[in-house]
Structures are given as structure tokens and as C-alpha cells.
Design a protein around this motif. Structure first.
Motif, PDB file in Angstrom:
ATOM      1  N   ILE A 108       0.754  -1.102   0.030  1.00 45.08           N
ATOM      2  CA  ILE A 108       0.053  -0.060   0.144  1.00 45.08           C
ATOM      3  C   ILE A 108       0.806   1.203   0.061  1.00 45.08           C
ATOM      4  O   ILE A 108       0.442   2.345  -0.167  1.00 45.08           O
ATOM      5  CB  ILE A 108      -1.032  -0.028   1.045  1.00 45.08           C
ATOM      6  CG1 ILE A 108      -0.423   0.196   2.557  1.00 45.08           C
ATOM      7  CG2 ILE A 108      -1.828  -1.157   1.312  1.00 45.08           C
ATOM      8  CD1 ILE A 108      -1.193   0.294   3.809  1.00 45.08           C
ATOM      9  N   LEU A 109       2.205   1.092   0.300  1.00 47.29           N
ATOM     10  CA  LEU A 109       3.061   2.367   0.400  1.00 47.29           C
ATOM     11  C   LEU A 109       3.623   2.515  -1.183  1.00 47.29           C
ATOM     12  O   LEU A 109       3.767   3.498  -1.785  1.00 47.29           O
ATOM     13  CB  LEU A 109       4.031   2.216   1.123  1.00 47.29           C
ATOM     14  CG  LEU A 109       3.710   2.525   2.694  1.00 47.29           C
ATOM     15  CD1 LEU A 109       5.140   2.542   3.704  1.00 47.29           C
ATOM     16  CD2 LEU A 109       2.898   3.926   3.062  1.00 47.29           C
ATOM     17  N   ASP A 110       4.027   1.271  -1.827  1.00 49.61           N
ATOM     18  CA  ASP A 110       4.353   1.327  -3.059  1.00 49.61           C
ATOM     19  C   ASP A 110       3.358   1.817  -4.093  1.00 49.61           C
ATOM     20  O   ASP A 110       3.772   2.532  -5.031  1.00 49.61           O
ATOM     21  CB  ASP A 110       5.220   0.134  -3.441  1.00 49.61           C
ATOM     22  CG  ASP A 110       6.542  -0.335  -2.626  1.00 49.61           C
ATOM     23  OD1 ASP A 110       6.795   0.728  -1.932  1.00 49.61           O
ATOM     24  OD2 ASP A 110       6.875  -1.450  -2.506  1.00 49.61           O
ATOM     25  N   ASP A 111       2.119   1.356  -4.022  1.00 48.64           N
ATOM     26  CA  ASP A 111       1.053   1.766  -4.647  1.00 48.64           C
ATOM     27  C   ASP A 111      -0.325   2.145  -3.962  1.00 48.64           C
ATOM     28  O   ASP A 111      -0.917   1.146  -3.472  1.00 48.64           O
ATOM     29  CB  ASP A 111       0.797   0.734  -5.760  1.00 48.64           C
ATOM     30  CG  ASP A 111      -0.163   1.039  -7.003  1.00 48.64           C
ATOM     31  OD1 ASP A 111      -0.789   2.049  -6.792  1.00 48.64           O
ATOM     32  OD2 ASP A 111      -0.356   0.228  -7.901  1.00 48.64           O
ATOM     33  N   PRO A 112      -0.282   3.141  -3.407  1.00 47.92           N
ATOM     34  CA  PRO A 112      -1.393   3.526  -2.467  1.00 47.92           C
ATOM     35  C   PRO A 112      -2.642   3.437  -3.043  1.00 47.92           C
ATOM     36  O   PRO A 112      -3.815   3.336  -2.491  1.00 47.92           O
ATOM     37  CB  PRO A 112      -0.913   5.152  -2.080  1.00 47.92           C
ATOM     38  CG  PRO A 112       0.429   5.333  -2.095  1.00 47.92           C
ATOM     39  CD  PRO A 112       0.616   4.371  -3.752  1.00 47.92           C
ATOM     40  N   ARG A 113      -2.632   3.343  -4.230  1.00 50.25           N
ATOM     41  CA  ARG A 113      -4.273   2.945  -5.002  1.00 50.25           C
ATOM     42  C   ARG A 113      -4.540   1.726  -4.499  1.00 50.25           C
ATOM     43  O   ARG A 113      -5.988   1.404  -4.214  1.00 50.25           O
ATOM     44  CB  ARG A 113      -4.023   2.946  -6.586  1.00 50.25           C
ATOM     45  CG  ARG A 113      -3.317   4.189  -7.389  1.00 50.25           C
ATOM     46  CD  ARG A 113      -3.349   3.911  -8.648  1.00 50.25           C
ATOM     47  NE  ARG A 113      -2.561   2.609  -8.706  1.00 50.25           N
ATOM     48  CZ  ARG A 113      -2.441   2.069  -9.980  1.00 50.25           C
ATOM     49  NH1 ARG A 113      -3.061   2.507 -11.103  1.00 50.25           N
ATOM     50  NH2 ARG A 113      -1.355   1.028 -10.064  1.00 50.25           N
ATOM     51  N   LEU A 114      -3.863   0.820  -4.237  1.00 47.38           N
ATOM     52  CA  LEU A 114      -4.188  -0.573  -3.836  1.00 47.38           C
ATOM     53  C   LEU A 114      -4.904  -0.430  -2.440  1.00 47.38           C
ATOM     54  O   LEU A 114      -5.863  -1.325  -2.241  1.00 47.38           O
ATOM     55  CB  LEU A 114      -3.145  -1.491  -3.832  1.00 47.38           C
ATOM     56  CG  LEU A 114      -2.526  -1.648  -5.172  1.00 47.38           C
ATOM     57  CD1 LEU A 114      -1.240  -2.731  -5.117  1.00 47.38           C
ATOM     58  CD2 LEU A 114      -3.145  -2.105  -6.142  1.00 47.38           C
ATOM     59  N   GLY A 115      -4.264   0.088  -1.551  1.00 44.39           N
ATOM     60  CA  GLY A 115      -5.057   0.034  -0.159  1.00 44.39           C
ATOM     61  C   GLY A 115      -6.181   0.887  -0.225  1.00 44.39           C
ATOM     62  O   GLY A 115      -7.150   0.648   0.551  1.00 44.39           O
ATOM     63  N   ARG A 116      -6.265   2.171  -1.068  1.00 42.12           N
ATOM     64  CA  ARG A 116      -7.484   2.877  -0.864  1.00 42.12           C
ATOM     65  C   ARG A 116      -8.678   1.983  -1.722  1.00 42.12           C
ATOM     66  O   ARG A 116      -9.741   2.263  -0.986  1.00 42.12           O
ATOM     67  CB  ARG A 116      -7.183   4.093  -1.950  1.00 42.12           C
ATOM     68  CG  ARG A 116      -6.045   5.117  -1.314  1.00 42.12           C
ATOM     69  CD  ARG A 116      -6.267   6.594  -2.146  1.00 42.12           C
ATOM     70  NE  ARG A 116      -5.053   7.206  -1.768  1.00 42.12           N
ATOM     71  CZ  ARG A 116      -4.183   7.362  -2.458  1.00 42.12           C
ATOM     72  NH1 ARG A 116      -4.056   7.077  -3.721  1.00 42.12           N
ATOM     73  NH2 ARG A 116      -2.922   8.165  -2.053  1.00 42.12           N
ATOM     74  N   VAL A 117      -8.216   1.260  -2.653  1.00 42.34           N
ATOM     75  CA  VAL A 117      -9.329   0.345  -3.439  1.00 42.34           C
ATOM     76  C   VAL A 117      -9.963  -0.735  -2.415  1.00 42.34           C
ATOM     77  O   VAL A 117     -11.009  -0.982  -2.128  1.00 42.34           O
ATOM     78  CB  VAL A 117      -8.906  -0.155  -4.558  1.00 42.34           C
ATOM     79  CG1 VAL A 117      -9.797  -1.454  -5.079  1.00 42.34           C
ATOM     80  CG2 VAL A 117      -8.745   0.882  -5.605  1.00 42.34           C
ATOM     81  N   LEU A 118      -8.829  -1.428  -1.807  1.00 44.38           N
ATOM     82  CA  LEU A 118      -9.032  -2.578  -0.882  1.00 44.38           C
ATOM     83  C   LEU A 118     -10.068  -1.977   0.521  1.00 44.38           C
ATOM     84  O   LEU A 118     -10.698  -2.741   0.817  1.00 44.38           O
ATOM     85  CB  LEU A 118      -7.956  -3.126  -0.682  1.00 44.38           C
ATOM     86  CG  LEU A 118      -8.113  -4.552   0.250  1.00 44.38           C
ATOM     87  CD1 LEU A 118      -8.746  -5.589  -0.723  1.00 44.38           C
ATOM     88  CD2 LEU A 118      -6.744  -5.019   0.712  1.00 44.38           C
ATOM     89  N   LEU A 119      -9.348  -0.883   1.115  1.00 40.72           N
ATOM     90  CA  LEU A 119     -10.052  -0.453   2.272  1.00 40.72           C
ATOM     91  C   LEU A 119     -10.889   0.701   2.393  1.00 40.72           C
ATOM     92  O   LEU A 119     -11.779   0.475   3.203  1.00 40.72           O
ATOM     93  CB  LEU A 119      -8.800  -0.289   3.126  1.00 40.72           C
ATOM     94  CG  LEU A 119      -7.703  -1.326   3.599  1.00 40.72           C
ATOM     95  CD1 LEU A 119      -6.698  -1.178   4.337  1.00 40.72           C
ATOM     96  CD2 LEU A 119      -8.583  -2.661   4.368  1.00 40.72           C
ATOM     97  N   LEU A 120     -10.776   1.632   1.548  1.00 38.65           N
ATOM     98  CA  LEU A 120     -11.438   2.759   1.522  1.00 38.65           C
ATOM     99  C   LEU A 120     -12.756   2.802   0.723  1.00 38.65           C
ATOM    100  O   LEU A 120     -13.704   3.404   0.926  1.00 38.65           O
ATOM    101  CB  LEU A 120     -10.530   4.117   1.326  1.00 38.65           C
ATOM    102  CG  LEU A 120      -9.335   4.343   2.368  1.00 38.65           C
ATOM    103  CD1 LEU A 120      -8.674   5.613   1.957  1.00 38.65           C
ATOM    104  CD2 LEU A 120      -9.747   4.403   3.728  1.00 38.65           C
ATOM    105  N   ALA A 121     -12.333   2.266  -0.600  1.00 38.08           N
ATOM    106  CA  ALA A 121     -13.320   2.318  -1.460  1.00 38.08           C
ATOM    107  C   ALA A 121     -14.819   1.820  -1.106  1.00 38.08           C
ATOM    108  O   ALA A 121     -15.896   2.100  -1.394  1.00 38.08           O
ATOM    109  CB  ALA A 121     -13.126   1.824  -2.818  1.00 38.08           C
ATOM    110  N   PRO A 122     -14.651   0.491  -0.374  1.00 33.30           N
ATOM    111  CA  PRO A 122     -15.893  -0.082   0.109  1.00 33.30           C
ATOM    112  C   PRO A 122     -16.927   0.796   1.057  1.00 33.30           C
ATOM    113  O   PRO A 122     -18.018   0.385   0.915  1.00 33.30           O
ATOM    114  CB  PRO A 122     -15.488  -1.631   0.803  1.00 33.30           C
ATOM    115  CG  PRO A 122     -14.134  -1.721   0.081  1.00 33.30           C
ATOM    116  CD  PRO A 122     -13.428  -0.277  -0.014  1.00 33.30           C
ATOM    117  N   MET A 123     -16.014   1.777   1.777  1.00 37.72           N
ATOM    118  CA  MET A 123     -16.842   2.535   2.659  1.00 37.72           C
ATOM    119  C   MET A 123     -17.676   3.646   1.844  1.00 37.72           C
ATOM    120  O   MET A 123     -18.747   4.366   2.382  1.00 37.72           O
ATOM    121  CB  MET A 123     -15.873   3.327   3.576  1.00 37.72           C
ATOM    122  CG  MET A 123     -15.477   2.176   4.436  1.00 37.72           C
ATOM    123  SD  MET A 123     -14.398   3.001   5.795  1.00 37.72           S
ATOM    124  CE  MET A 123     -13.184   3.761   5.018  1.00 37.72           C
TER     125      MET A 123
END
Length: 205
Positions: A108-123
Motif C-alpha cells: 500500500i505504500l509502493d502503490d497507495p491506490r491498492l490500499g485505497r481500493v481495498l480498504l477505503l473504496a468499500p466505505m
């Protein structure tokens, strides 16, 4: 007589469709994982992927299907990264925990998009509200498998679910900026949570 797939420019129609779908998934990842928040539409995805809507609809029925495709792509990549990290780690519980947490933080640090999609987008994205919950058991299973096999099965299950929830909330706070902490401190804290859970179950054997 068998027929060979027709080629154009050295690629088959199937290959070209797959490549266009990959372009749209990548475009959807950019849009859904944008720091400013998701802004996904069919038109935006096509513009970002430099494809016409005709090509969008050969792979996806609508924007919701694209969003689900992006989420499943990220979920699969994340799950595989965690599986690989644990498989290649030394057998000690602390080493396995450190490997898994470090792999996720690196992702998620090397590609923050991944963390946002996985954890933030569902909200914020209705199309993902149910899918996000459905992925949790797969991650809980990974944690459960690292707990002592001789421990009570129900205890292992509850501990794994609780740990995944705690870790997810830590990473959500880290991604949305409400938790300001160094990468090393975040990893150390998460590893401590996992190893303490392992030690607790060891003590019950």
C-alpha cells in the motif's frame, strides 16, 4: 480440421480483448484509488484507458461491473502477496507476522491506490459494500492458519476475525491520514498484535 485463431499485428482477437480489459482495469484502479476519492464512470474509464465505449462493453456490462473487477483484481493480488510472504518466511511466529505485515505495508505504500481500493473504496462505493465483507473470511483464514493448530478451533476463528478487523482499521486510519505514524512503527505495532495473539494461544495448549 482445427482452425487457428486469426491474428492481427501478431496477436489474436482473444489476446487483444484481454489486453483491452487490462487497460480498463488499470484505468479503473487509477480512478477508484485516486487520493481525491473515487470518480468512476464509463466515460471516465474509457477516456483514461484511451478506448472507446464499444470496447468497454465487450468486457463489462456497466460501471459497477468494472468496479467489482478492479476490486477483485486488487484483492487477489493482495491475498497472493500475503500468501507468498508467509510461505517464504522463517517458521517462527514473529517472523511470519513480520513478513505478512511488511508485505502488506509495502504493497500500500509502493502503490497507495491498492490500499485505497481495498480498504477505503468499500466505505463510499455501494457496488463494493457487500464484496468488501465477502473478502474478509479469506484474510481471516490466513491469520487463523498461523495460530497454533492445537488451540480450540472456535478460539482461533474468533481471534483471526478480531485481528483482521483491528488491522484493517489501523490501515484505514493510516491511509486516510487520521493516524500519523512512521512505516516502521506501524509494522512493529501490527506484528506485536499478531505475535501476542499467537503467544496467547500457545499458552492455552
Amino acid at each position: 480440421m482445427p482452425t487457428t485463431a486469426r491474428t492481427w499485428g501478431g496477436t489474436t482477437l482473444t489476446d487483444r480483448k484481454a489486453a483491452r480489459r487490462d487497460q480498463l482495469i488499470e484505468a479503473g484502479l487509477d480512478l477508484l484509488g485516486d487520493e481525491a476519492g473515487p470518480a468512476v464512470s464509463v466515460r471516465a474509464a474509457c477516456r483514461h484507458a484511451k478506448l472507446t465505449e464499444r470496447y468497454f462493453y465487450e468486457s463489462f456490462a456497466d460501471r459497477e461491473e468494472l468496479i467489482l473487477g478492479v476490486y477483485e483484481h486488487v484483492g487477489a493480488a493482495t491475498h497472493q502477496a500475503l500468501v507468498d510472504s508467509v510461505r517464504d518466511a522463517p517458521p517462527a511466529a514473529a517472523d511470519r507476522a513480520a513478513a505478512a505485515v511488511s508485505a502488506f505495508v509495502e504493497l500500500i505504500l509502493d502503490d497507495p491506490r491498492l490500499g485505497r481500493v481495498l480498504l477505503l473504496a468499500p466505505m463510499t462505493e455501494p457496488a463494493l459494500s457487500k464484496r468488501g465483507v465477502e473478502l474478509l473470511p479469506a484474510f481471516a483464514a490466513l491469520v487463523r492458519e498461523q495460530l497454533p493448530a492445537k488451540a480450540d478451533e472456535l478460539d482461533r476463528e474468533m481471534t483471526a476475525i478480531g485481528l483482521v478487523g483491528a488491522l484493517a482499521n489501523l490501515f484505514i486510519a493510516y491511509l486516510n491520514g487520521t493516524l500519523v505514524v512512521s512505516r516502521d512503527r506501524l509494522v512493529a505495532h501490527c506484528v506485536n498484535l499478531l505475535t501476542r495473539a499467537d503467544a496467547l494461544h500457545q499458552g492455552r495448549e
